[in-house]
Design a protein around this motif. Structure first.
Motif, PDB file in Angstrom:
ATOM      1  N   ALA A   1       0.841  -1.199   0.000  1.00 41.71           N
ATOM      2  CA  ALA A   1       0.000   0.000   0.000  1.00 41.71           C
ATOM      3  C   ALA A   1       0.873   1.245   0.000  1.00 41.71           C
ATOM      4  N   GLY A   2       0.462   2.238  -0.794  1.00 41.13           N
ATOM      5  CA  GLY A   2       1.209   3.485  -0.849  1.00 41.13           C
ATOM      6  C   GLY A   2       2.440   3.455  -1.712  1.00 41.13           C
ATOM      7  N   SER A   3       2.606   2.386  -2.513  1.00 44.94           N
ATOM      8  CA  SER A   3       3.773   2.299  -3.396  1.00 44.94           C
ATOM      9  C   SER A   3       3.764   3.446  -4.405  1.00 44.94           C
ATOM     10  N   SER A   4       4.946   3.762  -4.905  1.00 37.72           N
ATOM     11  CA  SER A   4       5.078   4.872  -5.853  1.00 37.72           C
ATOM     12  C   SER A   4       4.958   4.363  -7.281  1.00 37.72           C
ATOM     13  N   ILE A   5       4.341   5.195  -8.132  1.00 36.91           N
ATOM     14  CA  ILE A   5       4.208   4.876  -9.544  1.00 36.91           C
ATOM     15  C   ILE A   5       4.508   6.127 -10.350  1.00 36.91           C
ATOM     16  N   LEU A   6       5.285   5.968 -11.402  1.00 40.16           N
ATOM     17  CA  LEU A   6       5.553   7.054 -12.344  1.00 40.16           C
ATOM     18  C   LEU A   6       4.640   6.875 -13.543  1.00 40.16           C
ATOM     19  N   VAL A   7       3.909   7.921 -13.904  1.00 38.59           N
ATOM     20  CA  VAL A   7       3.062   7.913 -15.099  1.00 38.59           C
ATOM     21  C   VAL A   7       3.682   8.854 -16.119  1.00 38.59           C
ATOM     22  N   THR A   8       4.111   8.318 -17.249  1.00 44.62           N
ATOM     23  CA  THR A   8       4.593   9.190 -18.328  1.00 44.62           C
ATOM     24  C   THR A   8       3.400   9.639 -19.163  1.00 44.62           C
ATOM     25  N   GLY A   9       3.549  10.791 -19.811  1.00 46.01           N
ATOM     26  CA  GLY A   9       2.451  11.283 -20.642  1.00 46.01           C
ATOM     27  C   GLY A   9       1.212  11.626 -19.857  1.00 46.01           C
ATOM     28  N   ALA A  10       1.376  12.134 -18.645  1.00 42.27           N
ATOM     29  CA  ALA A  10       0.222  12.392 -17.777  1.00 42.27           C
ATOM     30  C   ALA A  10      -0.638  13.542 -18.280  1.00 42.27           C
ATOM     31  N   SER A  11      -0.130  14.339 -19.217  1.00 38.90           N
ATOM     32  CA  SER A  11      -0.941  15.396 -19.816  1.00 38.90           C
ATOM     33  C   SER A  11      -1.888  14.848 -20.868  1.00 38.90           C
ATOM     34  N   GLY A  12      -1.627  13.633 -21.350  1.00 37.18           N
ATOM     35  CA  GLY A  12      -2.426  13.057 -22.422  1.00 37.18           C
ATOM     36  C   GLY A  12      -3.646  12.331 -21.925  1.00 37.18           C
ATOM     37  N   GLY A  13      -4.356  11.731 -22.858  1.00 39.78           N
ATOM     38  CA  GLY A  13      -5.603  11.073 -22.509  1.00 39.78           C
ATOM     39  C   GLY A  13      -5.417   9.867 -21.610  1.00 39.78           C
ATOM     40  N   VAL A  14      -4.632   8.882 -22.044  1.00 40.80           N
ATOM     41  CA  VAL A  14      -4.406   7.690 -21.235  1.00 40.80           C
ATOM     42  C   VAL A  14      -3.673   8.048 -19.948  1.00 40.80           C
ATOM     43  N   GLY A  15      -2.600   8.851 -20.058  1.00 40.59           N
ATOM     44  CA  GLY A  15      -1.817   9.204 -18.882  1.00 40.59           C
ATOM     45  C   GLY A  15      -2.602  10.001 -17.865  1.00 40.59           C
ATOM     46  N   GLY A  16      -3.481  10.879 -18.334  1.00 45.05           N
ATOM     47  CA  GLY A  16      -4.301  11.656 -17.406  1.00 45.05           C
ATOM     48  C   GLY A  16      -5.253  10.779 -16.619  1.00 45.05           C
ATOM     49  N   PHE A  17      -5.894   9.845 -17.310  1.00 44.38           N
ATOM     50  CA  PHE A  17      -6.775   8.916 -16.598  1.00 44.38           C
ATOM     51  C   PHE A  17      -5.970   7.999 -15.683  1.00 44.38           C
ATOM     52  N   ALA A  18      -4.799   7.537 -16.142  1.00 41.84           N
ATOM     53  CA  ALA A  18      -3.976   6.663 -15.310  1.00 41.84           C
ATOM     54  C   ALA A  18      -3.547   7.369 -14.030  1.00 41.84           C
ATOM     55  N   THR A  19      -3.216   8.652 -14.131  1.00 41.68           N
ATOM     56  CA  THR A  19      -2.842   9.421 -12.942  1.00 41.68           C
ATOM     57  C   THR A  19      -3.977   9.438 -11.932  1.00 41.68           C
ATOM     58  N   GLN A  20      -5.177   9.737 -12.404  1.00 40.19           N
ATOM     59  CA  GLN A  20      -6.319   9.834 -11.496  1.00 40.19           C
ATOM     60  C   GLN A  20      -6.709   8.470 -10.908  1.00 40.19           C
ATOM     61  N   LEU A  21      -6.700   7.453 -11.741  1.00 43.26           N
ATOM     62  CA  LEU A  21      -7.093   6.127 -11.266  1.00 43.26           C
ATOM     63  C   LEU A  21      -6.041   5.538 -10.328  1.00 43.26           C
ATOM     64  N   ALA A  22      -4.764   5.841 -10.554  1.00 43.97           N
ATOM     65  CA  ALA A  22      -3.718   5.394  -9.638  1.00 43.97           C
ATOM     66  C   ALA A  22      -3.876   6.051  -8.270  1.00 43.97           C
ATOM     67  N   LEU A  23      -4.236   7.337  -8.268  1.00 47.04           N
ATOM     68  CA  LEU A  23      -4.500   8.017  -7.004  1.00 47.04           C
ATOM     69  C   LEU A  23      -5.672   7.366  -6.274  1.00 47.04           C
ATOM     70  N   GLN A  24      -6.721   7.033  -7.002  1.00 39.04           N
ATOM     71  CA  GLN A  24      -7.864   6.361  -6.388  1.00 39.04           C
ATOM     72  C   GLN A  24      -7.464   5.025  -5.770  1.00 39.04           C
ATOM     73  N   SER A  25      -6.457   4.381  -6.360  1.00 40.85           N
ATOM     74  CA  SER A  25      -6.007   3.070  -5.879  1.00 40.85           C
ATOM     75  C   SER A  25      -5.000   3.167  -4.738  1.00 40.85           C
ATOM     76  N   GLY A  26      -4.659   4.394  -4.329  1.00 42.73           N
ATOM     77  CA  GLY A  26      -3.777   4.574  -3.183  1.00 42.73           C
ATOM     78  C   GLY A  26      -2.306   4.665  -3.500  1.00 42.73           C
ATOM     79  N   PHE A  27      -1.932   4.813  -4.765  1.00 38.38           N
ATOM     80  CA  PHE A  27      -0.524   4.966  -5.119  1.00 38.38           C
ATOM     81  C   PHE A  27      -0.042   6.384  -4.790  1.00 38.38           C
TER      82      PHE A  27
END
Length: 308
Positions: free
Chosen positions: A149-175
């Motif tokens: 729990a609380g592990s770190s994740i790097l999202v590349t392309g976070a300004s883009g469509g997939v990366g933006g959703f991945a950023t938000q969904l990773a936050l929801q998952s506790g990363f």
């Protein structure tokens, strides 16, 4: 009806506006009057033949994500009624452009579609299916690594469509999310809630080590340099194998349509729990110019084609 087809493989100039036969809904189908279709990099890649499983024979119609209204219902189809607002994803990896979404109408299997709540406009809705599903499915691969729990994740392309959703969904998952922003787009990524915003020009090897990388661009080895030994890297397109000496697990996420997942994600957008953005809307007849804008880069959001 009007539609846009790729008459050959090549650049935006191969896209031609043409008259196509009006589609008819078969059993288990509805005809959707398309109000908005998102222009994805995958659409641009389809016209140049740079897609998984090789080039598609021309002519074909690009277009994955559609939003609109049910115009007619096929025999024995009870899931939707005429006038219902819908959003969905044409599984282009299966249809190979027959049909595609660059048209005024499309005959769609009901399993491709989910109801669209009144509070979400068609253009915004059309940015959700391919990008958000890819992000959630990629994060599901990360979850298989059983990270603490609380592990770190790097999202590349976070300004883009997939990366933006991945950023938000990773936050929801506790990363703990480190998100790489495009030039002049750092504020959008901060507003998504990322714990740390990483410049596009940063040396990612100096950013980590992180437990996981969601490589939405993808950058390949440059992004993998940020992951710790025996970590995991998920990419959204095939990339060269990572040197295995550090025991890094490498996974490829290619979209697969999930009707139930799409309904959940659209519900989250409607509830304000997931954010998306549209850079510009353009008429369907300007699809070639839309592809030129995608190729030029620097967009803050998605280009969406609209019909009257």
């Amino acid at each position: 009806m009007l539609g846009v087809v790729a008459t050959a493989l090549g650049g935006p100039e191969v896209l031609q506006v043409t008259e196509l036969p009006d589609p008819e809904a078969g059993p288990g189908q509805v005809v959707v009057r398309i109000r908005a279709v998102c222009v994805h990099p995958a659409d641009v890649a389809s016209t140049t033949g740079e897609i998984p499983r090789g080039p598609v024979p021309t002519p074909f119609s690009p277009g994955w994500d559609i939003a609109g209204e049910v115009a007619s219902v096929g025999p024995g189809t009870a899931e939707f009624a005429v006038g219902d607002r819908v959003v969905g994803m044409i599984p282009w990896y299966l249809t190979r452009g027959n049909p595609g979404g660059y048209a005024e109408f499309v005959a769609a299997d009901t399993d491709w579609l989910v109801p669209l709540p009144d509070g979400v406009d068609f253009a915004a809705a059309s940015t959700v299916p391919l990008n958000a599903q890819t992000a959630q499915q990629g994060l599901a691969l990360v979850s298989l690594a059983m990270l603490p729990a609380g592990s770190s994740i790097l999202v590349t392309g976070a300004s883009g469509g997939v990366g933006g959703f991945a950023t938000q969904l990773a936050l929801q998952s506790g990363f703990r999310v480190l998100a790489q922003a495009g030039h002049d787009d750092e504020q959008w990524v901060r507003d998504l809630g990322a714990h740390e915003v990483v410049s596009r020009s940063a040396d990612l090897a100096a950013v980590g080590p992180v437990s996981a990388v969601f490589d939405a661009i993808p950058l390949g080895e440059a992004a993998a340099a940020a992951v710790e030994d025996r970590g995991i890297v998920v990419t959204t397109r095939p990339t060269p194998p990572i040197v295995p000496a550090r025991g890094v697990r490498q996974e490829l996420q290619l979209i697969r349509h999930d009707h139930e997942l799409l309904a959940v994600l659209v519900g989250q957008v409607a509830a304000g729990q997931l954010r998306t953005r549209v850079a510009a809307t353009m008429p369907l007849t300007e699809a070639a110019d839309a592809h030129r804008r995608v190729l030029a880069g620097g967009l803050h959001g998605k280009i969406v084609l609209t019909t009257g």
